[in-house]
Design an enzyme around this catalytic site. Sequence first.
Site, PDB file in Angstrom:
ATOM      1  N   HIS A 190     -11.548   6.347  -6.421  1.00  0.00           N
ATOM      2  CA  HIS A 190     -10.759   7.571  -6.217  1.00  0.00           C
ATOM      3  C   HIS A 190     -11.060   8.609  -7.301  1.00  0.00           C
ATOM      4  CE1 HIS A 190      -8.028   4.520  -4.213  1.00  0.00           C
ATOM      5  NE2 HIS A 190      -8.161   5.416  -3.259  1.00  0.00           N
ATOM      6  N   ASP A 211     -15.285   3.875   3.540  1.00  0.00           N
ATOM      7  CA  ASP A 211     -14.685   4.012   4.881  1.00  0.00           C
ATOM      8  C   ASP A 211     -15.607   4.917   5.701  1.00  0.00           C
ATOM      9  OD1 ASP A 211     -11.715   2.827   4.628  1.00  0.00           O
ATOM     10  OD2 ASP A 211     -12.287   3.762   2.756  1.00  0.00           O
TER      11      ASP A 211
HETATM   12  O1  PAF Z   1      -8.840   6.444   3.000  1.00  0.00           O
HETATM   13  C1  PAF Z   1      -7.606   6.533   2.821  1.00  0.00           C
HETATM   14  O2  PAF Z   1      -7.093   6.247   1.747  1.00  0.00           O
HETATM   15  C2  PAF Z   1      -6.721   6.987   3.965  1.00  0.00           C
HETATM   16  O3  PAF Z   1      -7.168   6.519   5.176  1.00  0.00           O
HETATM   17  C3  PAF Z   1      -6.505   8.514   3.996  1.00  0.00           C
HETATM   18  C4  PAF Z   1      -7.810   9.262   4.247  1.00  0.00           C
HETATM   19  C5  PAF Z   1      -5.884   8.989   2.700  1.00  0.00           C
HETATM   20  C6  PAF Z   1      -5.548   8.886   5.155  1.00  0.00           C
HETATM   21  O4  PAF Z   1      -4.331   8.235   5.025  1.00  0.00           O
END
Ligand code: PAF
Length: 285
Positions: free
Chosen positions: A37, A151
């Site tokens: 993140h 993802d």
């Molecule tokens: O990847 C994630 O953490 C979630 O799927 C997101 C993009 C924040 C949507 O809830």
Amino acid sequence: METFLGPEAMRAWSESRRAEGKRVGFVPTMGYLHEGHTSLVRIARKMGCHAVAASIFVNPTQFGPGEDYERYPRNEERDLAMLSAEGVAAVFIPGVKEMYPEGHQTHVEVTGVSQGLCGAIRPGHFRGVATVVAKLLLIARPHVAVFGEKDYQQLAVIRAMARDLDMDVEIAGAPIVREPDGLAMSSRNKYLEGEDRKAALCLYKGLCAARDLYAAGVRVPEKLVNVARARIAAEPRAKLEYVEARDPETLSPSLPASGRMTILLAARVGPARLIDNITLEGKAA
Ligand code: PAF
């Protein structure tokens, strides 16, 4: 760092930054942050965003019945400290009522690219993702929004949505950040203890086996998929959900003539459902 609970306050912050001529970056998250993140925040800044906002919201609509919504790891205090240390200027932390007030009845459904892979195993998941991301983008009004490539299908769904709905935002993908042994960072790695943590490495090892075969000149997708499958099958604690080779751009199973392909996989290890992927390209070594 400012924190906002309601959409109006978040939007007002963004509008003020835009009025000052700043480029606004946005990193949507479900919290329980890790280096993957924080790398997204840095990428937003590298892309010229001098005002970066993040959101923390565990979105109930992207979890299916019996999935891990209730036990999804949460640690808001630590998340806020990490975002502040990265120089994030604003954090949107709505509650479920702020995002889905009574009477909410609109959903965003991306078709083609949502089908198959995780979409086949988690019905309704990408509808929940597309809906919440559309809402978050309308609230945070960023110039650039950054999402992790772990993802991979989610990123393709969000790109398709932004394009098809003419959203005035640049969607950026960020490379997977891995633990020193290769496990892709994920908030769900918290579920992995002891032997399960060791076993989870089979996802990455499967991808590495495919990568090595590709580097040796093999371009037949079934062979690359099979070598990854075999590596995961050799791990008794892992239960493979899928491993597939897809076009990196469209996620179509028909692969481009260039030989570029993305191998995507998902497996359960103990209580965790894990995903990973690798894009293979270039000439044989
Ligand atoms: O990847 C994630 O953490 C979630 O799927 C997101 C993009 C924040 C949507 O809830």
